[in-house]
Design a protein around this motif. Structure first.
Motif, PDB file in Angstrom:
ATOM      1  N   ARG A  46      66.774  46.060 -10.827  1.00  0.00           N
ATOM      2  CA  ARG A  46      66.317  44.707 -10.480  1.00  0.00           C
ATOM      3  C   ARG A  46      65.380  44.754  -9.283  1.00  0.00           C
ATOM      4  O   ARG A  46      64.561  43.855  -9.086  1.00  0.00           O
ATOM      5  N   PHE A  47      65.481  45.811  -8.450  1.00  0.00           N
ATOM      6  CA  PHE A  47      64.612  45.907  -7.278  1.00  0.00           C
ATOM      7  C   PHE A  47      63.144  46.052  -7.665  1.00  0.00           C
ATOM      8  O   PHE A  47      62.264  45.851  -6.829  1.00  0.00           O
ATOM      9  N   GLY A  48      62.871  46.395  -8.919  1.00  0.00           N
ATOM     10  CA  GLY A  48      61.487  46.436  -9.373  1.00  0.00           C
ATOM     11  C   GLY A  48      60.835  45.072  -9.386  1.00  0.00           C
ATOM     12  O   GLY A  48      59.610  44.960  -9.480  1.00  0.00           O
ATOM     13  N   LEU A  49      61.646  44.002  -9.280  1.00  0.00           N
ATOM     14  CA  LEU A  49      61.110  42.637  -9.255  1.00  0.00           C
ATOM     15  C   LEU A  49      60.809  42.157  -7.844  1.00  0.00           C
ATOM     16  O   LEU A  49      60.305  41.045  -7.676  1.00  0.00           O
ATOM     17  N   ARG A  50      61.109  42.959  -6.840  1.00  0.00           N
ATOM     18  CA  ARG A  50      60.822  42.563  -5.452  1.00  0.00           C
ATOM     19  C   ARG A  50      59.372  42.908  -5.171  1.00  0.00           C
ATOM     20  O   ARG A  50      59.047  44.017  -4.785  1.00  0.00           O
ATOM     21  N   ARG A  51      58.483  41.941  -5.323  1.00  0.00           N
ATOM     22  CA  ARG A  51      57.053  42.214  -5.310  1.00  0.00           C
ATOM     23  C   ARG A  51      56.410  41.931  -3.959  1.00  0.00           C
ATOM     24  O   ARG A  51      56.853  41.086  -3.203  1.00  0.00           O
ATOM     25  N   THR A  52      55.354  42.670  -3.674  1.00  0.00           N
ATOM     26  CA  THR A  52      54.502  42.435  -2.517  1.00  0.00           C
ATOM     27  C   THR A  52      53.107  42.087  -3.003  1.00  0.00           C
ATOM     28  O   THR A  52      52.683  42.531  -4.075  1.00  0.00           O
ATOM     29  N   VAL A  53      52.385  41.298  -2.247  1.00  0.00           N
ATOM     30  CA  VAL A  53      50.995  40.970  -2.562  1.00  0.00           C
ATOM     31  C   VAL A  53      50.098  41.862  -1.713  1.00  0.00           C
ATOM     32  O   VAL A  53      50.131  41.804  -0.488  1.00  0.00           O
ATOM     33  N   LEU A  59      49.903  43.344  -7.277  1.00  0.00           N
ATOM     34  CA  LEU A  59      51.283  43.288  -6.814  1.00  0.00           C
ATOM     35  C   LEU A  59      51.877  44.680  -6.695  1.00  0.00           C
ATOM     36  O   LEU A  59      51.767  45.493  -7.602  1.00  0.00           O
ATOM     37  N   GLY A  60      52.508  44.938  -5.550  1.00  0.00           N
ATOM     38  CA  GLY A  60      53.256  46.167  -5.368  1.00  0.00           C
ATOM     39  C   GLY A  60      54.742  45.889  -5.484  1.00  0.00           C
ATOM     40  O   GLY A  60      55.162  44.847  -5.988  1.00  0.00           O
TER      41      GLY A  60
END
Length: 377
Positions: A46-53, A59-60
């Motif tokens: 689920r941590f793959g959904l913690r996105r950065t701009v 998105l990273g």
């Protein structure tokens, strides 16, 4: 702030419940794993959904730590706890979407992890996994551009794209640009901007996947869809060629396989998950064109290597852990195919630095590195 504050549950659990699948059905993809361990692995993913701009609006993934899914400070996913970075080794960056980052497998079961293991048998090399969910070839290329202009310059950049380019061929990739522009414009102070960006990132990727693209686009024929995907891919390649010319980075381009082509029923463990997804129908349409006419019909005549039909090489076994993401054994097989194309010549770092500092590259770089030149679809 605790990493859990930005985490939603892995949507594969909801999809399995809705379609009548059970985690135990994934057992063939994870030999030696108990059902409890498979559930824990999916939970960590689920941590793959913690996105950065990031710069250019791509998105990273946020830095995180867990048993099975770990992302480093530089935004790369770990290749496993036994992977040690060598300062004097060749640097290889892998770019692509969720299949590249290795959604729903463990750190040491990704394509990058297997690739590093295979290449280290021949030479001193570090392989970095810079895949991220939703990335098309354009997002992947912008991420490479971001890296080199920031001084993170690999010797080789490997691109594994295809599915998302087809998935978003009618528009709406990441669903980010217009909303992000309005957020940035409305946010004057850093505190307010950070909160709004975090609120927005929390909507991804679910918000992008439900874009009502069919009603808003004019793409009605296969030819129109293929033309658009080909044009975007050509833009991506132009960015990659710029990086090769001015930073000395070698590039390999691969078109990834998909469960919608050359995949037997027993190799697709959660087959009912994809039913009713109109974007998957779009991927099927374009991959059928690839099956009939070759990758060039959708991605152009650029130098690329097709992995579309490599699933046929395997003995019966699971290729996919869910509707689109590769099983560990298939990741290993893909890494084997990629490694056969990786050849290094002696590096000349002085030449690379000269390219970075040259007046020609600086002037061109100012134009290429301008985010406004890259509307994402």
């Amino acid at each position: 702030m605790a990493q859990e504050d930005f985490v939603r549950e892995n949507p594969v659990f909801f999809l399995m419940e809705r379609s009548g699948h059970q985690p135990a059905e994934l057992g063939p993809a994870f030999p030696g794993f108990s059902v409890e361990e498979i559930i824990s692995l999916l939970h960590d993913n689920r941590f793959g959904l913690r996105r950065t701009v990031e710069r250019f609006g791509y998105l990273g993934i946020r830095e995180c730590k867990s048993d099975y899914f770990n992302v480093n400070k530089d935004g790369s996913r770990s290749n496993g706890f036994n992977s040690v970075v060598s300062d004097d080794g060749y640097q290889v960056h892998c770019y692509g979407g969720s299949t590249t980052v290795g959604q729903n497998v463990a750190d040491n079961q990704t394509i990058s992890a297997y690739l590093e293991s295979k290449l280290r048998k021949k030479l001193n090399v570090n392989v970095f996994n810079f895949g991220a969910g939703n990335h098309t070839s354009l997002h992947s290329s912008l991420r490479l551009l971001d890296h080199v202009v920031s001084g993170n310059i690999p010797d080789l950049a490997i691109f594994l794209n295809g599915f998302n380019d087809c998935f978003y061929s009618a528009g709406g990739a990441d669903g980010i640009l217009q909303f992000l522009d309005s957020v940035l414009e409305a946010s004057q102070d850093s505190k307010g901007r950070a909160k709004k960006l975090n609120d927005f990132v929390d909507l991804i990727p679910q918000g992008s996947s439900t874009t009502n693209f069919i009603k808003t686009t004019g793409y009605e024929t296969d030819e129109q869809l293929a033309n658009h995907a080909r044009n975007v891919y050509a833009t991506s390649v132009s960015i990659q060629k710029f990086v090769t010319k001015y930073f000395g980075v070698k590039v390999l381009r691969f078109i990834e396989p998909t469960s919608f082509l050359h995949c037997r029923a027993e190799q697709f463990l959660l087959s009912r998950i994809s039913s009713g997804n109109v974007r998957f129908e779009l991927v099927k349409r374009l991959y059928e064109i690839i099956g009939d006419h070759g990758c060039e019909k959708v991605f152009g005549n650029e130098e690329l290597i097709s992995l579309v039909d490599i699933g046929q090489d395997l003995l019966p076994g699971p290729l996919y852990v869910d509707e689109v993401h590769f099983s560990p054994s298939f990741n290993d097989h893909i890494a084997q195919k990629i490694s056969a194309h990786v050849v290094f010549s002696p590096r000349n770092l002085a030449r690379k630095r000269l390219k970075i500092l040259s007046r020609e590259s600086k002037g061109t770089l100012g134009e290429v590195a301008n985010p406004h030149n890259y509307p994402l679809f």
